[in-house]
Design a protein around this motif. Structure first.
Motif, short mmCIF file in Angstrom:
data_model
loop_
_atom_site.label_atom_id
_atom_site.label_comp_id
_atom_site.label_asym_id
_atom_site.label_seq_id
_atom_site.Cartn_x
_atom_site.Cartn_y
_atom_site.Cartn_z
N GLU A 63 0.80 -1.22 0.00
CA GLU A 63 0.00 0.00 0.00
C GLU A 63 0.84 1.27 0.00
N THR A 64 2.07 1.22 0.50
CA THR A 64 2.86 2.44 0.66
C THR A 64 4.03 2.57 -0.31
N ASP A 65 4.57 1.42 -0.77
CA ASP A 65 5.71 1.46 -1.69
C ASP A 65 5.60 0.26 -2.63
N TYR B 54 6.71 -0.43 -5.62
CA TYR B 54 7.93 -0.94 -6.22
C TYR B 54 8.70 -1.83 -5.25
N ALA B 55 8.89 -1.36 -4.03
CA ALA B 55 9.59 -2.17 -3.02
C ALA B 55 8.85 -3.48 -2.79
N TRP B 56 7.53 -3.42 -2.77
CA TRP B 56 6.72 -4.63 -2.59
C TRP B 56 6.97 -5.63 -3.72
N THR B 57 7.04 -5.13 -4.98
CA THR B 57 7.26 -6.05 -6.10
C THR B 57 8.62 -6.73 -5.99
N ILE B 58 9.65 -5.98 -5.66
CA ILE B 58 11.00 -6.53 -5.52
C ILE B 58 11.04 -7.56 -4.39
N HIS B 59 10.45 -7.19 -3.26
CA HIS B 59 10.43 -8.08 -2.11
C HIS B 59 9.63 -9.35 -2.42
#
Length: 148
Positions: free
Chosen positions: A10-12, A14-19
């Motif tokens: 919900e907040t980042d 791009y970071a979620w996709t990488i993680h």
């Protein structure tokens, strides 16, 4: 799965996709935000379908311009037609199942194409047929250019 992973979605994004990709590659499926991953995969498929239909609409609009405003034919129109056909071919090569979507949505693409053609030519709407005058096969055929 922890709440921090959902919060990351919900907040980042791009970071979620990488993680999420890292977790999947490591086989840590219990830690993956499965619901949002599934939603994003579906969204990607819908996006591909929309792009395909939009490209078909641009292609048909230029075929209409070629047919109904033949005195203004230009290399620009010719190469837009060729470019859209190449792009459509590439998309269909990557996702062959989308060809069924094209066949189902050609009339929807045609509605958009007429609007595009009217905006770009100032021709009256009545000049264009109610239904697409080109088959999908003609639209995708690199050698097809309609005559008046």
């Amino acid at each position: 799965m922890t709440n921090s992973i959902v919060k990351e979605y919900e907040t980042d994004f791009y970071a979620w996709t990488i993680h999420s990709a890292k977790l999947l590659r490591e086989g840590k499926l219990s830690e993956v935000d499965i619901e949002n991953v599934a939603e994003e995969i579906e969204s990607m498929g819908k996006s591909e379908k929309r792009e395909l239909i939009n490209r078909l609409a641009v292609l048909i609009a230029h075929l209409l311009k070629w047919k109904f405003q033949s005195v203004r034919r230009s290399n620009s129109w010719k190469y837009t037609i060729k470019e859209q056909r190449i792009q459509l071919s590439d998309l269909l090569e990557e996702s062959p199942s989308l060809k069924n979507a094209l066949e189902e949505k050609i009339n929807h693409a045609y509605e958009h194409a007429v609007v595009i053609a009217i905006k770009e030519t100032a021709l009256e709407e009545e000049i264009f047929p109610d239904n697409c005058p080109f088959s999908l096969k003609q639209c995708l055929d690199q050698g097809f250019f309609p005559e008046k």
